[in-house]
Design an enzyme around this catalytic site. Structure first.
Site, PDB file in Angstrom:
ATOM      1  N   PRO A  10     -77.019  -6.279  47.962  1.00 24.42           N
ATOM      2  CA  PRO A  10     -76.068  -7.028  47.156  1.00 24.42           C
ATOM      3  C   PRO A  10     -76.300  -8.535  47.151  1.00 24.42           C
ATOM      4  O   PRO A  10     -76.665  -9.124  48.158  1.00 24.42           O
ATOM      5  CB  PRO A  10     -74.711  -6.697  47.808  1.00 24.42           C
ATOM      6  CG  PRO A  10     -75.039  -6.212  49.165  1.00 24.42           C
ATOM      7  CD  PRO A  10     -76.370  -5.529  49.047  1.00 24.42           C
ATOM      8  N   ASN A  11     -76.087  -9.082  45.969  1.00 27.08           N
ATOM      9  CA  ASN A  11     -76.146 -10.528  45.705  1.00 27.08           C
ATOM     10  C   ASN A  11     -77.558 -11.095  45.652  1.00 27.08           C
ATOM     11  O   ASN A  11     -77.742 -12.279  45.347  1.00 27.08           O
ATOM     12  CB  ASN A  11     -75.292 -11.313  46.718  1.00 27.08           C
ATOM     13  CG  ASN A  11     -73.843 -10.888  46.683  1.00 27.08           C
ATOM     14  OD1 ASN A  11     -73.238 -10.918  45.626  1.00 27.08           O
ATOM     15  ND2 ASN A  11     -73.291 -10.450  47.801  1.00 27.08           N
ATOM     16  N   ARG A  18     -78.087 -18.831  44.172  1.00 30.32           N
ATOM     17  CA  ARG A  18     -77.203 -18.594  45.307  1.00 30.32           C
ATOM     18  C   ARG A  18     -77.600 -19.457  46.506  1.00 30.32           C
ATOM     19  O   ARG A  18     -78.717 -19.311  47.027  1.00 30.32           O
ATOM     20  CB  ARG A  18     -77.373 -17.114  45.668  1.00 30.32           C
ATOM     21  CG  ARG A  18     -76.650 -16.672  46.872  1.00 30.32           C
ATOM     22  CD  ARG A  18     -77.105 -15.269  47.266  1.00 30.32           C
ATOM     23  NE  ARG A  18     -76.292 -14.840  48.371  1.00 30.32           N
ATOM     24  CZ  ARG A  18     -76.625 -13.870  49.198  1.00 30.32           C
ATOM     25  NH1 ARG A  18     -77.754 -13.218  49.044  1.00 30.32           N
ATOM     26  NH2 ARG A  18     -75.835 -13.565  50.185  1.00 30.32           N
ATOM     27  N   TYR A  23     -81.370 -19.913  50.766  1.00 29.52           N
ATOM     28  CA  TYR A  23     -82.244 -18.859  50.225  1.00 29.52           C
ATOM     29  C   TYR A  23     -83.383 -19.387  49.355  1.00 29.52           C
ATOM     30  O   TYR A  23     -84.237 -18.604  48.927  1.00 29.52           O
ATOM     31  CB  TYR A  23     -81.409 -17.843  49.432  1.00 29.52           C
ATOM     32  CG  TYR A  23     -80.386 -17.131  50.292  1.00 29.52           C
ATOM     33  CD1 TYR A  23     -80.782 -16.265  51.312  1.00 29.52           C
ATOM     34  CD2 TYR A  23     -79.017 -17.336  50.107  1.00 29.52           C
ATOM     35  CE1 TYR A  23     -79.854 -15.626  52.118  1.00 29.52           C
ATOM     36  CE2 TYR A  23     -78.078 -16.693  50.905  1.00 29.52           C
ATOM     37  CZ  TYR A  23     -78.505 -15.841  51.903  1.00 29.52           C
ATOM     38  OH  TYR A  23     -77.587 -15.203  52.704  1.00 29.52           O
ATOM     39  N   ASN A  79     -84.404  -5.421  52.318  1.00 34.21           N
ATOM     40  CA  ASN A  79     -83.435  -6.491  52.557  1.00 34.21           C
ATOM     41  C   ASN A  79     -82.084  -5.937  52.117  1.00 34.21           C
ATOM     42  O   ASN A  79     -81.733  -5.997  50.932  1.00 34.21           O
ATOM     43  CB  ASN A  79     -83.790  -7.757  51.782  1.00 34.21           C
ATOM     44  CG  ASN A  79     -82.859  -8.903  52.131  1.00 34.21           C
ATOM     45  OD1 ASN A  79     -81.825  -8.707  52.792  1.00 34.21           O
ATOM     46  ND2 ASN A  79     -83.211 -10.103  51.711  1.00 34.21           N
ATOM     47  N   ALA A  82     -75.930  -8.118  52.870  1.00 36.62           N
ATOM     48  CA  ALA A  82     -74.702  -8.007  53.672  1.00 36.62           C
ATOM     49  C   ALA A  82     -74.501  -6.596  54.240  1.00 36.62           C
ATOM     50  O   ALA A  82     -73.877  -6.440  55.302  1.00 36.62           O
ATOM     51  CB  ALA A  82     -73.504  -8.424  52.828  1.00 36.62           C
ATOM     52  N   GLU A 103     -87.192  -4.137  58.240  1.00 39.26           N
ATOM     53  CA  GLU A 103     -85.939  -4.820  57.896  1.00 39.26           C
ATOM     54  C   GLU A 103     -86.280  -6.284  57.652  1.00 39.26           C
ATOM     55  O   GLU A 103     -86.919  -6.922  58.490  1.00 39.26           O
ATOM     56  CB  GLU A 103     -84.949  -4.694  59.059  1.00 39.26           C
ATOM     57  CG  GLU A 103     -83.674  -5.489  58.822  1.00 39.26           C
ATOM     58  CD  GLU A 103     -82.765  -5.519  60.040  1.00 39.26           C
ATOM     59  OE1 GLU A 103     -82.899  -4.657  60.942  1.00 39.26           O
ATOM     60  OE2 GLU A 103     -81.930  -6.435  60.101  1.00 39.26           O
ATOM     61  N   HIS A 105     -85.069 -10.226  56.169  1.00 42.28           N
ATOM     62  CA  HIS A 105     -84.087 -11.206  55.715  1.00 42.28           C
ATOM     63  C   HIS A 105     -84.808 -12.506  55.375  1.00 42.28           C
ATOM     64  O   HIS A 105     -85.701 -12.931  56.111  1.00 42.28           O
ATOM     65  CB  HIS A 105     -83.032 -11.473  56.798  1.00 42.28           C
ATOM     66  CG  HIS A 105     -82.356 -10.216  57.235  1.00 42.28           C
ATOM     67  ND1 HIS A 105     -81.411  -9.585  56.473  1.00 42.28           N
ATOM     68  CD2 HIS A 105     -82.560  -9.435  58.324  1.00 42.28           C
ATOM     69  CE1 HIS A 105     -81.031  -8.477  57.089  1.00 42.28           C
ATOM     70  NE2 HIS A 105     -81.715  -8.356  58.215  1.00 42.28           N
ATOM     71  N   ARG A 112     -77.334 -18.222  62.071  1.00 40.75           N
ATOM     72  CA  ARG A 112     -76.190 -18.347  61.169  1.00 40.75           C
ATOM     73  C   ARG A 112     -74.930 -17.789  61.851  1.00 40.75           C
ATOM     74  O   ARG A 112     -74.871 -17.675  63.067  1.00 40.75           O
ATOM     75  CB  ARG A 112     -76.516 -17.658  59.843  1.00 40.75           C
ATOM     76  CG  ARG A 112     -77.753 -18.290  59.151  1.00 40.75           C
ATOM     77  CD  ARG A 112     -78.080 -17.614  57.849  1.00 40.75           C
ATOM     78  NE  ARG A 112     -76.986 -17.757  56.883  1.00 40.75           N
ATOM     79  CZ  ARG A 112     -76.909 -17.039  55.751  1.00 40.75           C
ATOM     80  NH1 ARG A 112     -77.874 -16.176  55.454  1.00 40.75           N
ATOM     81  NH2 ARG A 112     -75.892 -17.214  54.942  1.00 40.75           N
TER      82      ARG A 112
HETATM   83  C1  DQA Z   1     -79.827 -11.875  53.968  1.00 42.40           C
HETATM   84  C2  DQA Z   1     -78.943 -12.286  55.139  1.00 42.40           C
HETATM   85  C3  DQA Z   1     -77.608 -11.568  55.091  1.00 42.40           C
HETATM   86  O1  DQA Z   1     -76.802 -11.940  56.199  1.00 42.40           O
HETATM   87  C4  DQA Z   1     -76.867 -11.925  53.812  1.00 42.40           C
HETATM   88  O2  DQA Z   1     -75.652 -11.205  53.724  1.00 42.40           O
HETATM   89  C5  DQA Z   1     -77.683 -11.750  52.604  1.00 42.40           C
HETATM   90  C6  DQA Z   1     -79.116 -12.074  52.639  1.00 42.40           C
HETATM   91  C7  DQA Z   1     -81.121 -12.692  53.913  1.00 42.40           C
HETATM   92  O3  DQA Z   1     -82.013 -12.286  53.168  1.00 42.40           O
HETATM   93  O4  DQA Z   1     -81.257 -13.719  54.587  1.00 42.40           O
HETATM   94  O5  DQA Z   1     -77.167 -11.422  51.533  1.00 42.40           O
HETATM   95  O6  DQA Z   1     -80.181 -10.510  54.137  1.00 42.40           O
END
Ligand code: DQA
Length: 147
Positions: A10-11, A18, A23, A79, A82, A103, A105, A112
């Site tokens: 998501p997002n 964003r 990011y 990725n 959240a 995994e 990120h 964070r």
């Molecule tokens: C994320 C880190 C997560 O905590 C966050 O909710 C994201 C992006 C990252 O790519 O750094 O949406 O996975």
């Protein structure tokens, strides 16, 4: 030809807009292009997807699992955004299919908020990477190509 699945949660469709200080300014289309170039270097196929819906991500992990069972999966780079920090369903999907998981990120989640420090997926991951920005996707493909 083996295939790399790159799944985004998501997002991540908002990349580029964003929180650019966290990011970066590259978009998800840029990340897809980076992944296509990396996979082409290794003669790997690519399935690159993004969803804001947990169940759809579960379905896609299952699909990667079927490709894995047929011996055609190079690896799953995920990725989960959240959902990393909330989803037992995604953990169960990875465990249930046995897919080799990276995994990923973009940000260093450990630097964070504390709610980002726990990942449900790490327990089922073959590798975990964070903090390399979107370049991490290319680095993950470099690694998966050696599996
Ligand atoms: C994320 C880190 C997560 O905590 C966050 O909710 C994201 C992006 C990252 O790519 O750094 O949406 O996975």
């Amino acid at each position: 030809m083996k295939t790399v699945y790159v799944l985004n949660g998501p997002n991540l469709n908002l990349l580029g807009l964003r929180e650019p200080a966290i990011y970066g300014s590259q978009t998800l289309a840029d990340v897809r292009a980076l992944c296509e170039a990396a996979c082409a270097r290794y003669g790997l196929g690519l399935e690159f997807r993004q969803s804001n819906h947990e169940g759809e991500l579960v379905d896609w992990v299952h699909e990667a699992g079927r490709v894995h069972a047929e011996g055609r999966l190079a690896g799953l780079i995920f990725n989960a955004a959240a959902y990393t920090h909330t989803s037992v369903a995604l953990l169960d999907a990875v465990k249930g299919t046995g897919v080799p998981l990276v995994e990923l990120h973009i940000s260093n989640v450990h630097a964070r908020e504390s709610f980002r420090h726990h990942s449900y997926l790490s327990a089922a991951a073959r590798a975990v990477m964070c903090g390399f920005g979107v370049a991490g996707y290319g680095l993950a493909i470099d690694a998966v190509a050696q599996w």
